[in-house]
Enzyme design. Structure first.
Site, short mmCIF file in Angstrom:
data_model
loop_
_atom_site.label_atom_id
_atom_site.label_comp_id
_atom_site.label_asym_id
_atom_site.label_seq_id
_atom_site.Cartn_x
_atom_site.Cartn_y
_atom_site.Cartn_z
N SER A 16 -7.04 -4.06 -37.47
CA SER A 16 -6.59 -5.45 -37.52
C SER A 16 -6.99 -6.09 -38.84
O SER A 16 -8.17 -6.20 -39.17
CB SER A 16 -7.21 -6.24 -36.37
OG SER A 16 -6.98 -7.62 -36.58
N HIS A 41 -2.30 -3.91 -37.54
CA HIS A 41 -2.19 -5.03 -36.61
C HIS A 41 -2.35 -6.33 -37.39
O HIS A 41 -3.33 -6.51 -38.12
CB HIS A 41 -3.28 -4.88 -35.54
CG HIS A 41 -3.20 -5.88 -34.45
ND1 HIS A 41 -2.31 -5.77 -33.38
CD2 HIS A 41 -3.91 -7.00 -34.21
CE1 HIS A 41 -2.48 -6.78 -32.56
NE2 HIS A 41 -3.45 -7.55 -33.03
N ASP A 43 -2.59 -10.33 -37.06
CA ASP A 43 -2.85 -11.44 -36.13
C ASP A 43 -2.38 -12.75 -36.72
O ASP A 43 -2.92 -13.21 -37.73
CB ASP A 43 -4.36 -11.52 -35.84
CG ASP A 43 -4.82 -10.41 -34.93
OD1 ASP A 43 -4.25 -10.27 -33.83
OD2 ASP A 43 -5.76 -9.69 -35.31
N MET A 45 -2.07 -16.70 -36.18
CA MET A 45 -2.67 -17.79 -35.39
C MET A 45 -2.20 -19.13 -35.94
O MET A 45 -2.20 -19.34 -37.15
CB MET A 45 -4.19 -17.71 -35.47
CG MET A 45 -4.73 -16.37 -35.00
SD MET A 45 -6.51 -16.32 -35.21
CE MET A 45 -6.87 -14.72 -34.51
N HIS A 74 1.17 -9.67 -34.01
CA HIS A 74 0.70 -10.29 -32.77
C HIS A 74 0.72 -11.80 -32.95
O HIS A 74 -0.12 -12.36 -33.68
CB HIS A 74 -0.73 -9.77 -32.50
CG HIS A 74 -1.41 -10.39 -31.33
ND1 HIS A 74 -2.77 -10.26 -31.11
CD2 HIS A 74 -0.93 -11.15 -30.31
CE1 HIS A 74 -3.09 -10.90 -30.01
NE2 HIS A 74 -2.01 -11.46 -29.50
N MET A 76 -0.05 -15.31 -31.87
CA MET A 76 -0.83 -16.21 -31.01
C MET A 76 -0.41 -17.62 -31.39
O MET A 76 -1.13 -18.35 -32.06
CB MET A 76 -2.33 -15.97 -31.24
CG MET A 76 -2.81 -14.65 -30.66
SD MET A 76 -4.35 -14.09 -31.40
CE MET A 76 -3.70 -13.24 -32.83
N MET A 145 -5.40 -8.22 -23.74
CA MET A 145 -6.49 -8.76 -24.57
C MET A 145 -7.82 -8.47 -23.90
O MET A 145 -8.02 -8.77 -22.71
CB MET A 145 -6.32 -10.27 -24.76
CG MET A 145 -5.15 -10.69 -25.65
SD MET A 145 -5.17 -10.01 -27.32
CE MET A 145 -6.74 -10.63 -27.96
N ASP A 183 -7.06 -4.95 -27.36
CA ASP A 183 -7.33 -5.70 -28.59
C ASP A 183 -8.53 -6.62 -28.36
O ASP A 183 -8.46 -7.53 -27.55
CB ASP A 183 -6.07 -6.52 -28.93
CG ASP A 183 -6.20 -7.33 -30.21
OD1 ASP A 183 -7.20 -7.18 -30.93
OD2 ASP A 183 -5.28 -8.13 -30.48
N GLY A 184 -9.60 -6.34 -29.10
CA GLY A 184 -10.77 -7.21 -29.07
C GLY A 184 -12.03 -6.45 -28.71
O GLY A 184 -12.14 -5.89 -27.62
C1 DX5 Z 1 -8.32 -11.68 -31.69
C2 DX5 Z 1 -7.32 -10.77 -32.38
C3 DX5 Z 1 -7.79 -9.39 -32.60
C4 DX5 Z 1 -8.99 -9.27 -33.49
C5 DX5 Z 1 -9.75 -8.04 -33.10
O1 DX5 Z 1 -7.75 -12.92 -31.50
O2 DX5 Z 1 -6.12 -10.72 -31.61
O3 DX5 Z 1 -6.74 -8.57 -33.09
O4 DX5 Z 1 -8.66 -9.17 -34.85
O5 DX5 Z 1 -10.90 -8.00 -33.87
P1 DX5 Z 1 -12.21 -7.26 -33.39
O6 DX5 Z 1 -11.89 -5.81 -33.29
O7 DX5 Z 1 -13.18 -7.60 -34.46
O8 DX5 Z 1 -12.58 -7.84 -32.05
ZN ZN Z 2 -4.50 -9.18 -32.14
#
Ligand code: DX5
Ligand code: ZN
Length: 247
Positions: A16, A41, A43, A45, A74, A76, A145, A183-184
């Site tokens: 990610s 990946h 992210d 936001m 992804h 969000m 998640m 993920d996470g």
């Molecule tokens: C969280 C994201 C994840 C995040 C994961 O909102 O969707 O993709 O980057 O990071 P780690 O592996 O550090 O939890």
């Molecule tokens: Zn993510």
């Protein structure tokens, strides 16, 4: 359209970019490309669906020529409808939206499909896994998640494991081919726990980016997940022949 299939690669590792050094996105993308990871990946936001901001389609477009990695976007975001086309044009291979968007989900899935991108559907830790069930035959990727979205570097929530088990059961019962992504807080230990329940696609941010040798770290994570998958609880009751064909 490039559809991910489980026969193509049993375990997929998706570093990610959220955990990368934000001052050096291009260099960090090339670092992922040089590792053994298949996906990147991304992210996205919006400061509304989650309490954080990341980056937009222009950044993705700038990174696209730097690698042939599968770009796993992804979203969000509260209004993904205005972002689908920009991310498709920027070079996304898969676009994931959240089931928490409720009645808009069906239409969003249709829009992603009509843009000829792989369709992902994500579910947050507090949301029931039952909410994704109506869409399972319409998606390529189910993102479970394992932290509350918004920030990297959080601790894995073990209570999400039964959701993976349930998703895997539905997938088998209905003969579906969507990938099960987590993920996470994913590292070798937690990735293994998820693989045991049936996950096949592993997003990992801080664990991978903090390693000096990402190639080695990706290989180690893949090995841990593959081994856990082979001996996982989800494989119990599966005949030896089928198990062999999956390895
Ligand atoms: C969280 C994201 C994840 C995040 C994961 O909102 O969707 O993709 O980057 O990071 P780690 O592996 O550090 O939890
Ligand atoms: Zn993510």
């Amino acid at each position: 359209m490039r559809r991910p299939s489980t026969s193509e690669t049993q375990v997929i590792i998706a570093p990610s970019l959220l955990a990368a050094d934000f001052g050096f996105f291009q260099r960090e993308t090339e670092r992922v490309a040089r590792s053994d990871a298949e996906w990147l990946h991304l992210d996205i936001m919006d400061g509304h669906f989650v309490p954080n901001l990341s980056f937009g389609p222009d950044v993705v477009e700038a990174l696209r020529p730097r690698s042939s990695l599968f770009f796993d976007v992804h979203l969000m975001c509260s209004k993904p409808d205005i972002l689908l086309q920009p991310f498709a044009i920027a070079g996304a291979d898969a676009i994931t939206i959240h089931v928490e968007l409720g009645r808009r989900v069906e239409d969003l899935i249709w829009q992603i499909r009509s843009l000829k991108k792989n369709v992902g559907l994500a579910v947050n830790p507090p949301t029931s896994i039952d909410d994704v069930q109506p869409y399972l035959d319409k998606i390529d990727l189910l993102l479970i998640m394992t932290v509350n979205p918004g920030f990297g570097g959080q601790s894995f929530i073990e209570e999400t494991l039964p959701k993976i088990q349930q998703a895997y059961r539905w997938k088998q019962e209905q003969g579906l081919s969507f990938r099960i992504q987590v993920d996470g807080g994913i590292n070798q230990r937690t990735g293994g726990l998820c693989a045991q329940e049936g996950a096949d696609t592993f997003v990992s941010g801080s664990h991978l980016f903090r390693q000096r040798n990402m190639k080695f770290a990706v290989r180690a994570l893949r090995k841990a997940c593959s081994e856990a998958s082979s001996y996982g609880t989800h494989m119990q009751g599966v005949s030896g022949d089928i198990q062999d064909s999956l390895l």
